[in-house]
Design a protein around this motif. Structure first.
Motif, short mmCIF file in Angstrom:
data_model
loop_
_atom_site.label_atom_id
_atom_site.label_comp_id
_atom_site.label_asym_id
_atom_site.label_seq_id
_atom_site.Cartn_x
_atom_site.Cartn_y
_atom_site.Cartn_z
N ALA A 79 0.84 -1.22 0.08
CA ALA A 79 0.11 -0.20 0.15
C ALA A 79 1.06 1.32 0.14
O ALA A 79 0.94 2.21 -0.33
CB ALA A 79 -0.74 -0.30 1.12
N VAL A 84 -3.54 -1.79 -3.44
CA VAL A 84 -4.39 -1.07 -3.14
C VAL A 84 -4.29 -1.15 -1.46
O VAL A 84 -3.62 -2.11 -0.51
CB VAL A 84 -5.16 -2.53 -3.36
CG1 VAL A 84 -5.96 -2.42 -2.80
CG2 VAL A 84 -5.10 -2.42 -4.48
N GLU A 86 -6.07 -2.09 2.14
CA GLU A 86 -6.93 -3.63 1.93
C GLU A 86 -8.14 -2.36 3.24
O GLU A 86 -7.16 -1.31 4.19
CB GLU A 86 -6.84 -4.58 3.37
CG GLU A 86 -6.00 -5.17 1.46
CD GLU A 86 -5.58 -6.31 2.52
OE1 GLU A 86 -5.66 -7.61 3.30
OE2 GLU A 86 -4.14 -7.01 1.36
#
Length: 183
Positions: A79, A84, A86
């Motif tokens: 990240a 991405v 979460e």
């Protein structure tokens, strides 16, 4: 202390927050590996500092399998590199911040019989500055007598209200029960 207000649901976390969470999981992995290698248990101050910055981290240290601790660290590293985020990351950040606020409040109101609305509002401002998260007088009053006497329920309930997930889903994601050991 972890900084940064709680983001709006679905908004990205600040890189500083992701970095702090990654550091926490790196520390947990190091502590877990040292324990497995039979190294001496660190001084109490190490655990006190970890719990002060990241309330709930000692629960993770005791109950998360090492592979899950490493998975969380790796997910945070991805990240930070633009991958991405979460949703558990925002939940964990929020959990730490709200629990810091709840603990700050609890030790200041535990022995008080009464707490006026203006006292609760003033304490909420101080708790918010301490924890880096907005809390209100209602949160302070709830921290004085939390649901079932558990600050964890208050914090998970507040996180659920902010995120739209259920307290059970957040708790199960952040702090899954470790399977019973055979033998």
């Amino acid at each position: 202390m972890t900084s940064g207000a709680l983001p709006e649901a679905g908004a990205p976390l600040a890189p500083e927050v992701l970095s702090q969470l990654a550091r926490k999981y790196r520390t947990l992995a190091e502590l877990r590996r040292a324990r497995a290698a039979g190294e001496a248990i660190p001084e109490r101050a190490v655990f006190r500092a970890l719990a002060g910055e990241f309330p709930g981290a000692l629960n993770e240290l005791d109950n998360l399998p090492l592979d899950e601790i490493e998975r969380r660290h790796d997910a945070l590293a991805r990240a930070l590199a633009g991958g991405v985020e979460e949703r558990w990351m925002a939940w964990m950040h929020g959990y730490h911040a709200l629990m810091r606020a709840a603990l700050y409040v609890k030790i200041r109101v535990a022995r008080r019989q009464e707490l006026s609305e203006s006292e609760a509002a003033a304490l909420a401002e101080r708790a918010a500055r301490h924890a880096g998260v907005a809390v209100d007088a209602a949160f302070v009053i709830a921290a004085k007598t939390p649901p079932d006497g558990r600050l964890n329920r208050l914090v998970l309930g507040r996180l659920a209200a902010l995120s739209g997930a259920s307290p059970a889903e957040i708790r199960g994601t952040l702090f899954p029960r470790r399977p019973a050991q055979a033998g």
